[in-house]
Design a protein around this motif. Structure first.
Motif, PDB file in Angstrom:
ATOM      1  N   MET A 118       0.854  -1.192   0.000  1.00 14.84           N
ATOM      2  CA  MET A 118       0.000   0.000   0.000  1.00 14.84           C
ATOM      3  C   MET A 118       0.883   1.233   0.000  1.00 14.84           C
ATOM      4  O   MET A 118       1.796   1.354   0.800  1.00 14.84           O
ATOM      5  CB  MET A 118      -0.896   0.016   1.235  1.00 14.84           C
ATOM      6  N   VAL A 119       0.646   2.172  -0.907  1.00 13.64           N
ATOM      7  CA  VAL A 119       1.441   3.379  -1.019  1.00 13.64           C
ATOM      8  C   VAL A 119       0.553   4.574  -0.760  1.00 13.64           C
ATOM      9  O   VAL A 119      -0.575   4.643  -1.228  1.00 13.64           O
ATOM     10  CB  VAL A 119       2.076   3.468  -2.420  1.00 13.64           C
ATOM     11  N   GLY A 120       1.057   5.556   0.005  1.00 13.02           N
ATOM     12  CA  GLY A 120       0.274   6.722   0.362  1.00 13.02           C
ATOM     13  C   GLY A 120       0.114   7.690  -0.799  1.00 13.02           C
ATOM     14  O   GLY A 120       0.848   7.649  -1.793  1.00 13.02           O
ATOM     15  N   ALA A 121      -0.843   8.607  -0.652  1.00 14.14           N
ATOM     16  CA  ALA A 121      -1.138   9.562  -1.721  1.00 14.14           C
ATOM     17  C   ALA A 121       0.016  10.522  -1.967  1.00 14.14           C
ATOM     18  O   ALA A 121       0.150  11.057  -3.058  1.00 14.14           O
ATOM     19  CB  ALA A 121      -2.406  10.350  -1.350  1.00 14.14           C
ATOM     20  N   GLY A 122       0.860  10.767  -0.957  1.00 12.10           N
ATOM     21  CA  GLY A 122       1.965  11.701  -1.132  1.00 12.10           C
ATOM     22  C   GLY A 122       3.225  11.072  -1.675  1.00 12.10           C
ATOM     23  O   GLY A 122       4.268  11.716  -1.721  1.00 12.10           O
ATOM     24  N   THR A 123       3.157   9.811  -2.107  1.00  9.39           N
ATOM     25  CA  THR A 123       4.342   9.112  -2.591  1.00  9.39           C
ATOM     26  C   THR A 123       4.546   9.381  -4.076  1.00  9.39           C
ATOM     27  O   THR A 123       3.624   9.283  -4.865  1.00  9.39           O
ATOM     28  CB  THR A 123       4.203   7.594  -2.353  1.00  9.39           C
ATOM     29  N   ASP A 124       5.778   9.728  -4.453  1.00 15.74           N
ATOM     30  CA  ASP A 124       6.115   9.989  -5.846  1.00 15.74           C
ATOM     31  C   ASP A 124       7.436   9.306  -6.144  1.00 15.74           C
ATOM     32  O   ASP A 124       8.512   9.798  -5.798  1.00 15.74           O
ATOM     33  CB  ASP A 124       6.224  11.497  -6.100  1.00 15.74           C
ATOM     34  N   ARG A 125       7.376   8.145  -6.786  1.00 14.87           N
ATOM     35  CA  ARG A 125       8.578   7.357  -7.067  1.00 14.87           C
ATOM     36  C   ARG A 125       9.467   8.007  -8.115  1.00 14.87           C
ATOM     37  O   ARG A 125      10.604   7.572  -8.310  1.00 14.87           O
ATOM     38  CB  ARG A 125       8.182   5.955  -7.533  1.00 14.87           C
ATOM     39  N   THR A 126       8.994   9.043  -8.816  1.00 21.04           N
ATOM     40  CA  THR A 126       9.814   9.680  -9.838  1.00 21.04           C
ATOM     41  C   THR A 126      10.799  10.669  -9.243  1.00 21.04           C
ATOM     42  O   THR A 126      11.709  11.126  -9.933  1.00 21.04           O
ATOM     43  CB  THR A 126       8.921  10.428 -10.850  1.00 21.04           C
ATOM     44  N   ARG A 127      10.637  11.000  -7.981  1.00 19.02           N
ATOM     45  CA  ARG A 127      11.521  11.975  -7.350  1.00 19.02           C
ATOM     46  C   ARG A 127      12.680  11.289  -6.642  1.00 19.02           C
ATOM     47  O   ARG A 127      12.593  10.133  -6.253  1.00 19.02           O
ATOM     48  CB  ARG A 127      10.743  12.830  -6.342  1.00 19.02           C
ATOM     49  N   ALA A 128      13.769  12.050  -6.478  1.00 16.84           N
ATOM     50  CA  ALA A 128      14.944  11.515  -5.785  1.00 16.84           C
ATOM     51  C   ALA A 128      14.611  11.249  -4.321  1.00 16.84           C
ATOM     52  O   ALA A 128      13.916  12.041  -3.677  1.00 16.84           O
ATOM     53  CB  ALA A 128      16.093  12.507  -5.890  1.00 16.84           C
ATOM     54  N   ASP A 129      15.106  10.125  -3.809  1.00 19.14           N
ATOM     55  CA  ASP A 129      14.863   9.756  -2.411  1.00 19.14           C
ATOM     56  C   ASP A 129      16.019  10.257  -1.552  1.00 19.14           C
ATOM     57  O   ASP A 129      17.179  10.200  -1.965  1.00 19.14           O
ATOM     58  CB  ASP A 129      14.744   8.233  -2.290  1.00 19.14           C
ATOM     59  N   PHE A 130      15.692  10.776  -0.380  1.00 21.06           N
ATOM     60  CA  PHE A 130      16.718  11.205   0.552  1.00 21.06           C
ATOM     61  C   PHE A 130      17.190  10.005   1.363  1.00 21.06           C
ATOM     62  O   PHE A 130      16.465   9.048   1.580  1.00 21.06           O
ATOM     63  CB  PHE A 130      16.185  12.281   1.499  1.00 21.06           C
TER      64      PHE A 130
ATOM     65  N   ASN B 140       9.526   8.865   5.540  1.00 19.52           N
ATOM     66  CA  ASN B 140       8.989  10.217   5.411  1.00 19.52           C
ATOM     67  C   ASN B 140      10.098  11.264   5.462  1.00 19.52           C
ATOM     68  O   ASN B 140      10.034  12.279   4.764  1.00 19.52           O
ATOM     69  CB  ASN B 140       7.994  10.518   6.535  1.00 19.52           C
ATOM     70  N   PHE B 141      11.118  11.026   6.302  1.00 22.85           N
ATOM     71  CA  PHE B 141      12.131  12.050   6.531  1.00 22.85           C
ATOM     72  C   PHE B 141      13.542  11.595   6.178  1.00 22.85           C
ATOM     73  O   PHE B 141      14.522  12.158   6.660  1.00 22.85           O
ATOM     74  CB  PHE B 141      12.046  12.534   7.983  1.00 22.85           C
TER      75      PHE B 141
ATOM     76  N   ALA C 277       7.628   8.792  18.245  1.00 23.92           N
ATOM     77  CA  ALA C 277       8.951   9.237  18.677  1.00 23.92           C
ATOM     78  C   ALA C 277       9.934   9.220  17.509  1.00 23.92           C
ATOM     79  O   ALA C 277      10.718  10.165  17.319  1.00 23.92           O
ATOM     80  CB  ALA C 277       9.447   8.348  19.820  1.00 23.92           C
ATOM     81  N   VAL C 278       9.898   8.151  16.713  1.00 24.22           N
ATOM     82  CA  VAL C 278      10.778   8.076  15.551  1.00 24.22           C
ATOM     83  C   VAL C 278      10.438   9.189  14.557  1.00 24.22           C
ATOM     84  O   VAL C 278      11.328   9.820  13.965  1.00 24.22           O
ATOM     85  CB  VAL C 278      10.658   6.694  14.874  1.00 24.22           C
ATOM     86  N   LEU C 279       9.157   9.453  14.379  1.00 23.03           N
ATOM     87  CA  LEU C 279       8.722  10.500  13.457  1.00 23.03           C
ATOM     88  C   LEU C 279       9.266  11.860  13.868  1.00 23.03           C
ATOM     89  O   LEU C 279       9.765  12.627  13.040  1.00 23.03           O
ATOM     90  CB  LEU C 279       7.191  10.532  13.407  1.00 23.03           C
ATOM     91  N   LEU C 280       9.181  12.188  15.160  1.00 21.94           N
ATOM     92  CA  LEU C 280       9.642  13.492  15.631  1.00 21.94           C
ATOM     93  C   LEU C 280      11.150  13.646  15.453  1.00 21.94           C
ATOM     94  O   LEU C 280      11.631  14.704  15.049  1.00 21.94           O
ATOM     95  CB  LEU C 280       9.255  13.688  17.093  1.00 21.94           C
ATOM     96  N   VAL C 281      11.885  12.591  15.748  1.00 25.58           N
ATOM     97  CA  VAL C 281      13.336  12.643  15.560  1.00 25.58           C
ATOM     98  C   VAL C 281      13.657  12.791  14.075  1.00 25.58           C
ATOM     99  O   VAL C 281      14.508  13.605  13.675  1.00 25.58           O
ATOM    100  CB  VAL C 281      14.005  11.383  16.145  1.00 25.58           C
TER     101      VAL C 281
END
Length: 272
Positions: free
Chosen positions: A1-13, A39-40, A164-168
């Motif tokens: 399942m992939v979220g609506a904000g996912t764009d595989r054409t963009r560079a991943d950090f 996400n981050f 907690a992981v998200l905030l960090v």
């Protein structure tokens, strides 16, 4: 399942500190942590003695991967260790995420300060996150150089593991890449600013319609009311498209719905 904000054409950090989950209990939380990392741009997931083992199979695997919502590459690449000491052996600096000091004399930082220091540091760093029910124990906190704690309601400071992981992760990404909103993939054409001639013509039009409707009452206050109305539109810094849209809206309010023009059908001879 992939979220609506996912764009595989963009560079991943990628990069950031290692995320070390100590004795995680629930498959769904491991998956959600992977999603928060993706996400981050955090790329190094380490698991210490997960309760149900790893890699998971069957239902456990399905739950974790569903919760990861497209961050399967982090789950696939997760490294598993028997002890915390083994999981952090290659790190130079270690943070322990906990809301309690546990009587140990250590520096205490917020995620913002800790991740800002991580971005500029030349060494490799990681963050320990304890099990969902109990958090890190004293010996595990003792392995860390510094404690990371979150500004939170002191009456309810316990965070979900993935939160907690998200905030960090958020604080690391902000320190590493800034917090400007992302540039849209497709730039939208922006209408140029309205000319003074266009705005004055619009003012005269709308003021005329308002005058016909008896808006400027009492008459003695009309000059001030007109100035207030014009200043309100000036504060909007209208574009040419704004003026055209507002003008058309007022026309429809005054004149009512458009009348459809009925055209006569042409009589044509039958084919053949």
């Amino acid at each position: 399942m992939v979220g609506a904000g996912t764009d595989r054409t963009r560079a991943d950090f990628g990069g950031g500190p290692a995320v070390v989950l100590v004795r995680p209990q629930l498959a769904v939380n491991i998956g959600m942590c992977a999603r928060a990392m993706a996400n981050f741009g955090l790329a190094d997931l380490r698991l210490v003695a997960p309760r149900e083992g790893w890699p998971r199979t069957g239902e456990y695997r399905d739950v974790a991967y569903a919760a990861a919502a497209g961050a399967a590459h982090l789950l696939d690449g997760a490294r598993v260790y028997a002890t915390v000491a083994e999981a952090v052996a290659d790190l130079n600096f270690l943070y322990a995420s906990t809301a309690r000091e546990r009587g140990q004399v250590k520096a205490v930082s917020t995620p913002a300060a800790a991740m800002a220091a991580t971005v500029v540091a030349a060494d490799k760093r990681g963050v320990l996150f304890g099990p969902e029910r109990t958090g890190l124990d004293n010996d595990e906190v003792a392995l860390a150089d510094e404690i990371v704690t979150f500004p939170a309601n002191p009456a309810y400071a316990s965070l979900n593991l993935a939160q907690a992981v998200l905030l960090v992760g958020y604080e690391w990404f902000k320190a590493a890449h800034g917090d400007a909103p992302p540039v849209p993939a497709v730039a939208r054409a922006v209408s140029p600013p309205a000319t003074r001639e266009m705005t004055l013509a619009f003012f005269e039009f709308i003021e005329g319609k308002l005058d016909d409707a008896g808006f400027f009452r009492p008459v003695g206050k009309k000059p001030g009311m007109r100035r207030n109305l014009r200043n309100m539109f000036h504060r909007m810094a209208m574009t040419q498209q704004d003026v055209r849209t507002l003008w058309g809206a007022v026309v429809r309010l005054v004149e009512g719905p458009r009348v459809e023009v009925q055209t006569r059908k042409r009589n044509r001879p039958p084919k053949g």
